[in-house]
Write a protein that holds these residues in place. Structure first.
Motif, PDB file in Angstrom:
ATOM      1  N   GLY A  62      39.096  48.726 -25.106  1.00 46.16           N
ATOM      2  CA  GLY A  62      38.962  49.099 -26.508  1.00 46.16           C
ATOM      3  C   GLY A  62      37.761  49.969 -26.799  1.00 46.16           C
ATOM      4  N   GLY A  63      36.935  50.226 -25.771  1.00 43.92           N
ATOM      5  CA  GLY A  63      35.779  51.100 -25.983  1.00 43.92           C
ATOM      6  C   GLY A  63      36.215  52.536 -26.248  1.00 43.92           C
ATOM      7  N   GLN A  64      35.388  53.248 -26.991  1.00 42.90           N
ATOM      8  CA  GLN A  64      35.702  54.628 -27.333  1.00 42.90           C
ATOM      9  C   GLN A  64      35.414  55.560 -26.151  1.00 42.90           C
ATOM     10  N   VAL A  65      36.213  56.627 -26.041  1.00 38.97           N
ATOM     11  CA  VAL A  65      35.971  57.697 -25.077  1.00 38.97           C
ATOM     12  C   VAL A  65      35.988  59.007 -25.850  1.00 38.97           C
ATOM     13  N   VAL A  66      34.861  59.712 -25.838  1.00 44.70           N
ATOM     14  CA  VAL A  66      34.726  60.915 -26.640  1.00 44.70           C
ATOM     15  C   VAL A  66      34.363  62.092 -25.743  1.00 44.70           C
ATOM     16  N   LEU A  67      35.157  63.148 -25.815  1.00 42.71           N
ATOM     17  CA  LEU A  67      34.881  64.388 -25.090  1.00 42.71           C
ATOM     18  C   LEU A  67      34.104  65.332 -25.984  1.00 42.71           C
ATOM     19  N   THR A  68      33.132  66.026 -25.395  1.00 44.01           N
ATOM     20  CA  THR A  68      32.370  67.021 -26.132  1.00 44.01           C
ATOM     21  C   THR A  68      32.005  68.138 -25.163  1.00 44.01           C
ATOM     22  N   GLY A  69      31.320  69.165 -25.641  1.00 42.24           N
ATOM     23  CA  GLY A  69      30.894  70.265 -24.786  1.00 42.24           C
ATOM     24  C   GLY A  69      31.876  71.414 -24.774  1.00 42.24           C
ATOM     25  N   GLY A  70      31.432  72.533 -24.199  1.00 44.32           N
ATOM     26  CA  GLY A  70      32.195  73.767 -24.239  1.00 44.32           C
ATOM     27  C   GLY A  70      33.558  73.699 -23.590  1.00 44.32           C
ATOM     28  N   ASP A  71      33.714  72.889 -22.545  1.00 42.74           N
ATOM     29  CA  ASP A  71      35.002  72.758 -21.869  1.00 42.74           C
ATOM     30  C   ASP A  71      35.756  71.500 -22.291  1.00 42.74           C
ATOM     31  N   GLY A  72      35.263  70.824 -23.329  1.00 37.10           N
ATOM     32  CA  GLY A  72      35.897  69.582 -23.755  1.00 37.10           C
ATOM     33  C   GLY A  72      37.349  69.761 -24.171  1.00 37.10           C
ATOM     34  N   ALA A  73      37.636  70.827 -24.925  1.00 40.08           N
ATOM     35  CA  ALA A  73      39.010  71.070 -25.378  1.00 40.08           C
ATOM     36  C   ALA A  73      39.921  71.338 -24.197  1.00 40.08           C
ATOM     37  N   ALA A  74      39.435  72.121 -23.219  1.00 43.30           N
ATOM     38  CA  ALA A  74      40.250  72.425 -22.040  1.00 43.30           C
ATOM     39  C   ALA A  74      40.537  71.165 -21.233  1.00 43.30           C
ATOM     40  N   ILE A  75      39.525  70.327 -21.033  1.00 41.89           N
ATOM     41  CA  ILE A  75      39.727  69.093 -20.267  1.00 41.89           C
ATOM     42  C   ILE A  75      40.723  68.181 -20.983  1.00 41.89           C
ATOM     43  N   ALA A  76      40.606  68.074 -22.304  1.00 41.42           N
ATOM     44  CA  ALA A  76      41.552  67.257 -23.065  1.00 41.42           C
ATOM     45  C   ALA A  76      42.972  67.796 -22.920  1.00 41.42           C
ATOM     46  N   THR A  77      43.122  69.115 -22.961  1.00 38.70           N
ATOM     47  CA  THR A  77      44.435  69.740 -22.810  1.00 38.70           C
ATOM     48  C   THR A  77      45.017  69.478 -21.429  1.00 38.70           C
ATOM     49  N   TYR A  78      44.190  69.642 -20.403  1.00 39.43           N
ATOM     50  CA  TYR A  78      44.660  69.407 -19.038  1.00 39.43           C
ATOM     51  C   TYR A  78      45.122  67.962 -18.849  1.00 39.43           C
ATOM     52  N   LEU A  79      44.340  67.012 -19.363  1.00 37.51           N
ATOM     53  CA  LEU A  79      44.710  65.603 -19.222  1.00 37.51           C
ATOM     54  C   LEU A  79      46.029  65.315 -19.929  1.00 37.51           C
ATOM     55  N   ALA A  80      46.222  65.915 -21.100  1.00 36.94           N
ATOM     56  CA  ALA A  80      47.473  65.719 -21.828  1.00 36.94           C
ATOM     57  C   ALA A  80      48.650  66.304 -21.053  1.00 36.94           C
ATOM     58  N   GLN A  81      48.432  67.469 -20.422  1.00 36.68           N
ATOM     59  CA  GLN A  81      49.509  68.093 -19.654  1.00 36.68           C
ATOM     60  C   GLN A  81      49.853  67.292 -18.400  1.00 36.68           C
ATOM     61  N   GLN A  82      48.892  66.541 -17.895  1.00 36.58           N
ATOM     62  CA  GLN A  82      49.173  65.652 -16.766  1.00 36.58           C
ATOM     63  C   GLN A  82      49.891  64.371 -17.202  1.00 36.58           C
ATOM     64  N   LYS A  83      50.041  64.235 -18.528  1.00 31.74           N
ATOM     65  CA  LYS A  83      50.683  63.042 -19.104  1.00 31.74           C
ATOM     66  C   LYS A  83      49.968  61.762 -18.684  1.00 31.74           C
ATOM     67  N   SER A  84      48.656  61.866 -18.584  1.00 31.41           N
ATOM     68  CA  SER A  84      47.863  60.698 -18.222  1.00 31.41           C
ATOM     69  C   SER A  84      47.809  59.733 -19.404  1.00 31.41           C
ATOM     70  N   PRO A  85      48.145  58.448 -19.195  1.00 32.44           N
ATOM     71  CA  PRO A  85      48.058  57.480 -20.292  1.00 32.44           C
ATOM     72  C   PRO A  85      46.638  57.316 -20.806  1.00 32.44           C
ATOM     73  N   LEU A  86      45.658  57.698 -19.976  1.00 32.80           N
ATOM     74  CA  LEU A  86      44.268  57.595 -20.410  1.00 32.80           C
ATOM     75  C   LEU A  86      43.933  58.603 -21.499  1.00 32.80           C
ATOM     76  N   SER A  87      44.749  59.655 -21.619  1.00 33.05           N
ATOM     77  CA  SER A  87      44.423  60.737 -22.544  1.00 33.05           C
ATOM     78  C   SER A  87      44.845  60.444 -23.977  1.00 33.05           C
ATOM     79  N   THR A  88      45.659  59.382 -24.167  1.00 34.47           N
ATOM     80  CA  THR A  88      46.245  59.173 -25.493  1.00 34.47           C
ATOM     81  C   THR A  88      45.232  58.721 -26.535  1.00 34.47           C
ATOM     82  N   HIS A  89      44.136  58.129 -26.111  1.00 38.24           N
ATOM     83  CA  HIS A  89      43.153  57.620 -27.068  1.00 38.24           C
ATOM     84  C   HIS A  89      41.825  58.383 -27.006  1.00 38.24           C
ATOM     85  N   LEU A  90      41.839  59.545 -26.372  1.00 41.97           N
ATOM     86  CA  LEU A  90      40.613  60.337 -26.295  1.00 41.97           C
ATOM     87  C   LEU A  90      40.291  60.953 -27.648  1.00 41.97           C
ATOM     88  N   ILE A  91      39.016  60.989 -27.956  1.00 42.22           N
ATOM     89  CA  ILE A  91      38.516  61.676 -29.152  1.00 42.22           C
ATOM     90  C   ILE A  91      37.793  62.921 -28.687  1.00 42.22           C
TER      91      ILE A  91
END
Length: 277
Positions: free
Chosen positions: A230-259
């Motif tokens: 239940g802990g929060q996971v927050v992406l930030t930084g210049g490549d944060g959007a790209a990393i979030a996109t890549y994780l979503a494209q991998q259909k990783s269940p870990l990516s569904t609750h990323l902020i």
């Protein structure tokens, strides 16, 4: 009888600065209200003094061609108000030495960050980011800063859990190009994963760096969620959007609750300011 009316108290504007390893990150607040931010390369001492001597007025930014905060200033009705208090934190402290003459400079260091367990060499940007994440999204929080360095910083109930540091996406690709004779400069598509099994050297470099980086990110998130369900996971930084996109494209269940939030360090700086008022 007419109801009594009370004039609204005018908001107090202030400027925020987070000095990173490669860039300066600026933000404008009116009290606790966020008005907007912008970024510049590191400035020379002469440029910094020119800005400060003009009380960071918008026209001075334009004259120095440093980006255009004018719309942000105007949107907040702050055009021409000066001097603005400047709250600043720096990974490279010498940058702030260029502003020692500025009358309203508030330097924020680790000792002013309300988190327990901070060690002396922890980067102030990491401390502010995890503070901002916890204050904004709740504790416990893990911040993954996808910048020049890829950093993991975790805190629970206001105390540092720990973290890790690795080369960031761009730095890994740059290192391959810089320290080898035959490997080229590679730019990746931030909206599309490369083919894993590449048939050309640039594609192979993108594949090797991105897929191994993502594997590491997933592993850290999985371990975090095992220890802090239940802990929060927050992406930030210049490549944060790209990393979030890549994780979503991998259909990783870990990516569904990323902020994703690129302003975590500013929220942390705001929290430090609030505790002194």
């Amino acid at each position: 009888m007419n109801p009594e009316t009370t004039a609204a108290k005018p908001l107090s504007p202030w400027l925020a600065l987070v000095v990173g390893n490669s860039r300066l990150h600026w933000g404008l607040f009116a009290d606790n209200q966020w008005l907007g931010g912008w970024h510049t390369d590191h400035l020379s001492a002469a440029q910094m003094q020119a800005l400060a001597s003009a009380n960071f007025a918008a026209h001075r930014w334009e004259r120095l061609e440093l980006g255009l905060p004018s719309p942000i200033m105007q949107a907040g009705g702050l055009e021409g108000r000066s001097p603005l208090p400047l709250w600043a934190a720096a990974v490279v402290p010498s940058v702030l030495d260029q502003l020692v003459f500025y009358p309203h400079l508030h330097r924020v260091d680790l000792g002013q960050v309300p988190l327990s367990g901070l060690y002396p060499t922890l980067g102030i940007d990491r401390a502010l980011a995890v503070l901002g994440a916890g204050k904004t999204y709740g504790w416990p929080s893990l911040v993954i800063d996808c910048g020049t360095a890829l950093t993991y910083t975790a805190a629970d109930q206001g105390g540092l859990v720990g973290g890790a540091i690795a080369p960031g996406l761009g730095l890994q690709l740059k290192t391959l190009n810089t320290f080898t004779d035959q490997l080229p400069k590679v730019l990746v598509d931030p909206e599309q994963l490369p083919h894993r099994w590449a048939l050309a050297t640039p594609d192979a470099m993108a594949s090797g760096v991105i897929y191994t980086l993502l594997a590491g990110v997933r592993d850290f998130i999985a371990d975090w969620q095992q220890h802090y369900p239940g802990g929060q996971v927050v992406l930030t930084g210049g490549d944060g959007a790209a990393i979030a996109t890549y994780l979503a494209q991998q259909k990783s269940p870990l990516s569904t609750h990323l902020i994703q939030d690129d302003n975590l360090a500013f929220w942390g700086l705001r929290a430090c300011r609030q505790q002194t008022l």
